[in-house]
Motif scaffolding. Structure first.
Motif, PDB file in Angstrom:
ATOM      1  N   UNK A 183      59.579  12.441 -17.963  1.00  0.00           N
ATOM      2  CA  UNK A 183      60.077  13.676 -18.581  1.00  0.00           C
ATOM      3  C   UNK A 183      60.434  13.341 -20.024  1.00  0.00           C
ATOM      4  N   UNK A 184      59.903  14.123 -20.962  1.00  0.00           N
ATOM      5  CA  UNK A 184      60.198  13.901 -22.380  1.00  0.00           C
ATOM      6  C   UNK A 184      60.393  15.246 -23.048  1.00  0.00           C
ATOM      7  N   UNK A 185      61.564  15.449 -23.653  1.00  0.00           N
ATOM      8  CA  UNK A 185      61.760  16.698 -24.393  1.00  0.00           C
ATOM      9  C   UNK A 185      62.542  16.408 -25.665  1.00  0.00           C
ATOM     10  N   UNK A 212      52.372   9.356 -15.706  1.00  0.00           N
ATOM     11  CA  UNK A 212      52.082  10.717 -16.154  1.00  0.00           C
ATOM     12  C   UNK A 212      53.188  11.175 -17.093  1.00  0.00           C
ATOM     13  N   UNK A 213      52.817  11.639 -18.283  1.00  0.00           N
ATOM     14  CA  UNK A 213      53.791  12.344 -19.122  1.00  0.00           C
ATOM     15  C   UNK A 213      53.718  13.798 -18.675  1.00  0.00           C
ATOM     16  N   UNK A 214      54.771  14.240 -17.998  1.00  0.00           N
ATOM     17  CA  UNK A 214      54.698  15.556 -17.366  1.00  0.00           C
ATOM     18  C   UNK A 214      55.032  16.659 -18.358  1.00  0.00           C
ATOM     19  N   UNK A 215      54.373  17.797 -18.176  1.00  0.00           N
ATOM     20  CA  UNK A 215      54.538  18.967 -19.048  1.00  0.00           C
ATOM     21  C   UNK A 215      54.502  18.522 -20.514  1.00  0.00           C
ATOM     22  N   UNK A 251      48.373  12.624 -18.927  1.00  0.00           N
ATOM     23  CA  UNK A 251      49.278  13.692 -19.339  1.00  0.00           C
ATOM     24  C   UNK A 251      49.052  14.886 -18.417  1.00  0.00           C
ATOM     25  N   UNK A 252      50.121  15.647 -18.168  1.00  0.00           N
ATOM     26  CA  UNK A 252      49.910  16.843 -17.350  1.00  0.00           C
ATOM     27  C   UNK A 252      50.450  18.069 -18.057  1.00  0.00           C
TER      28      UNK A 252
END
Ligand code: NI
Length: 255
Positions: free
Chosen positions: A129-131, A152-155, A173-174
């Motif tokens: 999760x990265x924001x 996976x880098x999600x969203x 990536x997703x």
């Protein structure tokens, strides 16, 4: 055949109709789901869902929002669970969130690194999760060689530099509902240039509901709208996007 690689079916918003949501996803061509954890309680819930349904897998990890509520004993518990249960296929979601800052940033970084170490010990892929934390995330992913067993880098919400950095690091990536929003021009540019063999699809349900259902509760059946948008952007057939992204998920999660 679709694979929703990031769902939170354990969420209390599904308490009244979970069975029905799961069966309607199946009816809509969602053949597999990964239920992703974010705290100690959701770790247990994800594991029981994966135990109940052959097509649901579990990822276990502590989300950056909630790291301040946990101590190291949860890492020991997760390690044991992972070793004992072949339906647990990834460590996540882990990472950084400098947008909401619900846990102190230094603590988020510390736990991101600790959980990367756990994943590497288990030879498990990670769900990131990265924001609003692109630079710090990339720095840790590179320094820890976090993509060694895939991830996976999600969203995905990063820029082109981040895309290249995480692809170089061996990550996938997703993409989720926001790719269908009018405002998502930047993300559509990323989809254009990202190689299809590194792309996955997800809902992040109950959050991030795609158009045309934006504003309602999200559910795995809606992952098809994400696949449709990717097909449109990349000028591919929907069926081809469905097939390739499902195969990609199998590759990353080693199923
Ligand atoms: Ni999530």
């Amino acid at each position: 055949m679709l694979f929703d690689t990031h769902a939170h079916i354990n969420d209390k918003r599904f308490n009244t109709d979970r069975e029905q949501v799961i069966s309607s996803a199946k009816d809509c061509g969602v053949a597999y789901m990964l239920n992703v954890s974010y705290d100690e309680r959701s770790v247990s819930q994800s594991i029981s869902l994966a135990g109940k349904y052959p097509f649901i897998y579990a990822a276990i990890g502590i989300h950056p929002h909630y790291v301040k509520n946990h101590n190291e004993s949860v890492l020991v518990k997760m390690e044991q669970e992972y070793l004992e249960n072949n339906k647990i296929v990834a460590v996540g979601e882990i990472g950084l969130d400098f947008y909401r800052d619900l846990s102190p940033r230094e603590l988020q970084k510390e736990w991101f690194v600790k959980q990367i170490h756990l994943a590497k010990k288990l030879k498990a892929p990670i769900i990131v999760h990265n924001r609003e934390s692109n630079d710090a995330s990339v720095e840790i992913i590179k320094a820890e060689n976090a993509g060694e067993y895939g991830g996976i880098i999600h969203s995905f919400s990063g820029d082109k530099a981040m895309l290249n950095a995480v692809l170089d690091a061996g990550m996938h990536i997703s993409f989720s509902g926001p790719v269908t929003y009018k405002s998502a021009a930047d993300i559509r540019e990323i989809i254009k240039i990202a190689p299809i063999d590194r792309i996955l699809i997800e809902t992040d349900c109950p959050y991030l509901t795609p158009e045309p259902y934006r504003g309602r509760r999200n559910e795995p059946a809606y992952v098809r709208f994400v696949a449709e948008e990717i097909a449109r952007i990349k000028k591919m057939d929907f069926e081809e996007v469905a097939e390739i992204t499902t195969q990609n998920a199998f590759d990353v999660l080693k199923l």
